[in-house]
Design a protein around this motif. Structure first.
Motif, PDB file in Angstrom:
ATOM      1  N   VAL A  73       0.874  -1.196  -0.313  1.00  0.00           N
ATOM      2  CA  VAL A  73       0.025  -0.081  -0.220  1.00  0.00           C
ATOM      3  C   VAL A  73       0.850   1.135   0.034  1.00  0.00           C
ATOM      4  CG1 VAL A  73      -1.676   1.359   1.342  1.00  0.00           C
ATOM      5  CG2 VAL A  73      -1.999  -1.084   1.188  1.00  0.00           C
ATOM      6  N   GLY A  74       0.641   2.175  -0.950  1.00  0.00           N
ATOM      7  CA  GLY A  74       1.399   3.308  -1.048  1.00  0.00           C
ATOM      8  C   GLY A  74       2.625   3.164  -1.657  1.00  0.00           C
ATOM      9  N   PHE A  75       2.703   2.160  -2.376  1.00  0.00           N
ATOM     10  CA  PHE A  75       4.037   1.797  -3.130  1.00  0.00           C
ATOM     11  C   PHE A  75       4.376   2.990  -3.818  1.00  0.00           C
ATOM     12  CE2 PHE A  75       5.437   0.048  -7.166  1.00  0.00           C
ATOM     13  CZ  PHE A  75       6.524   0.267  -6.887  1.00  0.00           C
ATOM     14  N   GLY A  76       5.697   3.287  -3.924  1.00  0.00           N
ATOM     15  CA  GLY A  76       6.095   4.471  -4.783  1.00  0.00           C
ATOM     16  C   GLY A  76       6.619   4.602  -6.015  1.00  0.00           C
ATOM     17  N   GLY A  77       7.105   3.158  -6.545  1.00  0.00           N
ATOM     18  CA  GLY A  77       7.520   3.289  -7.895  1.00  0.00           C
ATOM     19  C   GLY A  77       6.485   3.107  -9.074  1.00  0.00           C
ATOM     20  N   GLY A  78       6.674   3.236 -10.364  1.00  0.00           N
ATOM     21  CA  GLY A  78       5.832   3.148 -11.169  1.00  0.00           C
ATOM     22  C   GLY A  78       5.138   3.915 -11.807  1.00  0.00           C
ATOM     23  N   LEU A  79       5.041   5.178 -11.060  1.00  0.00           N
ATOM     24  CA  LEU A  79       4.468   6.368 -11.702  1.00  0.00           C
ATOM     25  C   LEU A  79       5.232   6.986 -12.643  1.00  0.00           C
ATOM     26  CD1 LEU A  79       3.227   8.492  -8.538  1.00  0.00           C
ATOM     27  CD2 LEU A  79       1.847   7.097 -10.269  1.00  0.00           C
ATOM     28  N   LEU A  80       4.740   7.289 -13.855  1.00  0.00           N
ATOM     29  CA  LEU A  80       5.112   7.760 -14.898  1.00  0.00           C
ATOM     30  C   LEU A  80       5.116   9.186 -14.772  1.00  0.00           C
ATOM     31  CD1 LEU A  80       7.159   6.615 -17.128  1.00  0.00           C
ATOM     32  CD2 LEU A  80       5.207   6.662 -18.528  1.00  0.00           C
ATOM     33  N   SER A  81       6.190  10.157 -14.696  1.00  0.00           N
ATOM     34  CA  SER A  81       5.872  11.439 -14.184  1.00  0.00           C
ATOM     35  C   SER A  81       5.481  12.315 -15.315  1.00  0.00           C
ATOM     36  CB  SER A  81       7.193  12.027 -13.714  1.00  0.00           C
ATOM     37  OG  SER A  81       8.028  12.024 -14.706  1.00  0.00           O
ATOM     38  N   SER A  82       5.624  12.012 -16.712  1.00  0.00           N
ATOM     39  CA  SER A  82       4.930  12.884 -17.593  1.00  0.00           C
ATOM     40  C   SER A  82       3.596  12.494 -18.018  1.00  0.00           C
ATOM     41  CB  SER A  82       5.854  12.663 -19.035  1.00  0.00           C
ATOM     42  OG  SER A  82       5.499  11.092 -19.216  1.00  0.00           O
ATOM     43  N   LEU A  83       2.970  11.666 -17.448  1.00  0.00           N
ATOM     44  CA  LEU A  83       1.453  11.130 -17.690  1.00  0.00           C
ATOM     45  C   LEU A  83       0.693  11.933 -16.360  1.00  0.00           C
ATOM     46  CD1 LEU A  83       1.496   7.367 -18.644  1.00  0.00           C
ATOM     47  CD2 LEU A  83       1.497   9.383 -19.722  1.00  0.00           C
ATOM     48  N   THR A  84      -0.526  12.022 -16.657  1.00  0.00           N
ATOM     49  CA  THR A  84      -1.405  12.562 -15.493  1.00  0.00           C
ATOM     50  C   THR A  84      -1.651  11.445 -14.430  1.00  0.00           C
ATOM     51  OG1 THR A  84      -3.350  11.871 -16.622  1.00  0.00           O
ATOM     52  CG2 THR A  84      -2.469  13.887 -17.082  1.00  0.00           C
ATOM     53  N   GLY A  85      -2.228  11.743 -13.351  1.00  0.00           N
ATOM     54  CA  GLY A  85      -2.579  10.838 -12.267  1.00  0.00           C
ATOM     55  C   GLY A  85      -3.734   9.993 -12.662  1.00  0.00           C
ATOM     56  N   ARG A  86      -4.508  10.481 -13.639  1.00  0.00           N
ATOM     57  CA  ARG A  86      -5.419   9.695 -14.029  1.00  0.00           C
ATOM     58  C   ARG A  86      -4.991   8.694 -15.316  1.00  0.00           C
ATOM     59  NH1 ARG A  86     -11.015  10.409 -14.242  1.00  0.00           N
ATOM     60  NH2 ARG A  86     -10.793  12.630 -13.694  1.00  0.00           N
TER      61      ARG A  86
END
Lengths: 218, 251
Positions: A73-86
């Motif tokens: 839960v709340g894992f930090g990786g894998g967010l692509l910063s150029s994409l939106t939250g949605r």
């Protein structure tokens, strides 16, 4: 239900024989039970949690997940910063095979994250707190049978922390929870049973208080 | 698994096409600029046709064939490293990330080639190959070889971190020995057999010979050699993947 049988994990060392972090570990975690894992640094808490989450393969024995287990839960990786939250959240819906009802899930996530219109802005424009909010909301958007959590006590500002903890509490009894924490009060708040890891062995306690007492006695 | 591939494909595509300002335009402008510069050099300064094919067409085939190979290999080679954060979701395996990148790169190159061909057709060039299947199968073979090499790079880099730099360095000389910007017939006969070791050389010449039946391709060009190399690298890459996949997930 999560069943570990003769579970062992070793890591190679620079000098000589491999280091066994866990060896011959046996336990069965029933459904809907919340379990705290304690032990000193390097005892293998996170390793065990990663194996439960399916991110790491056991060296020996087996670990069977007979339920839907979340990622940390709340894992930090894998967010692509150029994409939106949605867009990032939608990606998660897709890999979970939930594209068909993703609108509903996204609405829930957006509501929970409570970051307003920033949900449709690139993640690169987020502050650390907003990112944490999004990540937390993303992991709670799906109904898992078991949630796993590795030290997730401080997310975002005070208001969000309160909200997150309240949500977590509401899950107790409805879903299983396996958490690693060094905070005694967090463990006592959330967990019924406990696993104490010591010198590669796992000791099961039906009461978290007993596990904490055993841990403290060493 | 299909939903994971779809998710990854859309994610990668969004990033590649819209990740930075007008990223989609650069994907096409890069090979196009390269092509325009070389066309200028060749047609104005050197010659109007190569082995019976109009120089711009001859160049396009060579450049796109080579770029398809190089981009696929590079993109797939970096797939594990740049998606490492995703492997915490156990639905996503390193293999998915590699495969999806190769597929996406193939799609992008097909699209880019389409745009260029359209422009050339409007400019009045004869863009229809005489034997389209020969050209297509050669280009496909180059892509496949790129996939194989990409798989090898991605997995080998897990064991030997310098792998990517080494291969990136090798790409430059490879460009010059693959017959991208000179015809095989320009190589003195006694040295030509050295070039025939290079599978890319076979693929590019074959692609061009599909374009015009009267193209003077080098003898001994064999498309099956290219495919054999592609299959070998893919097989080798899969073996390496088996060896490293356990370590990747836990990193």
């Amino acid at each position: 239900m999560i069943v570990a049988e003769d579970l062992g994990k070793k890591y190679p060392t620079r000098s000589g024989p491999p280091h066994w972090v866990l060896r011959d570990v046996n336990f069965t975690i029933p459904s809907k039970l919340s379990v705290g894992i304690i032990g000193r640094n390097g005892a293998g808490k996170s390793t065990l949690l990663r194996m439960i989450g399916g991110n790491e393969k056991p060296s020996t024995g087996s670990l069977r997940r007979l339920s839907r287990v979340s990622w940390p839960v709340g894992f930090g990786g894998g967010l692509l910063s150029s994409l939106t939250g949605r867009q990032n959240a939608k990606f998660l819906c897709r890999i979970q095979g939930r594209e068909s009802d993703s609108d509903e899930i996204l609405r829930k996530m957006q509501e929970f994250a409570d970051i307003g219109s920033a949900f449709d802005e690139p993640v690169s424009s987020y502050s650390t707190g907003m990112k944490a909010r999004l990540q937390f909301a993303m992991s709670l958007g799906f109904e898992f049978d078991v949630y796993i959590s590795d030290e997730v006590t401080s997310v975002g500002d005070a208001a969000f922390q309160k909200k997150a903890l309240a949500h977590f509490k509401s899950l107790v009894g409805k879903a299983g929870l396996i958490m690693v924490s060094h905070s005694e009060s967090t463990l006592k708040d959330f967990c019924e049973a406990g696993i104490w890891l010591n010198e590669g062995k796992a000791h099961w306690y039906d009461k978290i208080d007993d596990a904490i007492a055993a841990y403290k006695a060493t | 698994m299909l939903s994971v591939w779809k998710a990854l494909l859309l994610r990668e595509a969004t990033f590649r096409l819209f990740g930075t300002r007008a990223a989609w335009a650069w994907l096409i402008i890069e090979p196009l600029a390269h092509f325009a510069f070389l066309t200028f050099l060749f047609t104005v300064i050197r010659q109007r046709s190569v082995g019976g094919i109009e120089t711009p067409i001859w160049l396009i085939i060579g450049l796109f064939g080579f770029f398809t190979f190089r981009r696929t290999a590079n993109q797939m080679g970096g797939a594990i490293d740049s998606n490492r954060g995703l492997f915490t979701y156990r639905q996503v395996l390193p293999f998915d990330a590699i495969i999806v990148r190769g597929f996406l790169e193939g799609l992008i190159m097909v699209f880019a080639l389409g745009v260029v061909i359209l422009i050339m057709a409007l400019a009045g060039y004869d863009v229809m190959p005489d034997r389209p299947l020969v050209t297509i199968s050669a280009l496909f073979g180059l892509w496949l070889f790129g996939c194989g090499l990409g798989l090898v790079i991605a997995t080998l880099a897990e064991m030997v971190p310098e792998t990517r730099e080494i291969f990136r360095m090798l790409m430059m000389p490879l460009y010059f020995v693959s017959g991208v910007i000179f015809p095989a017939s320009a190589i003195p006969v006694q040295y030509r057999h050295y070039f025939l070791w290079n599978p890319l050389f076979h693929g590019l010449e074959e692609a061009r010979s599909g374009f015009a039946v009267y193209y003077h391709a080098t003898p001994n060009i064999s498309i099956s050699y290219l495919y054999l190399c592609a299959l070998c690298t893919i097989g080798f890459g899969l073996l390496l993947y088996r060896r490293t996949s356990v370590a990747i997930a836990s990193a």
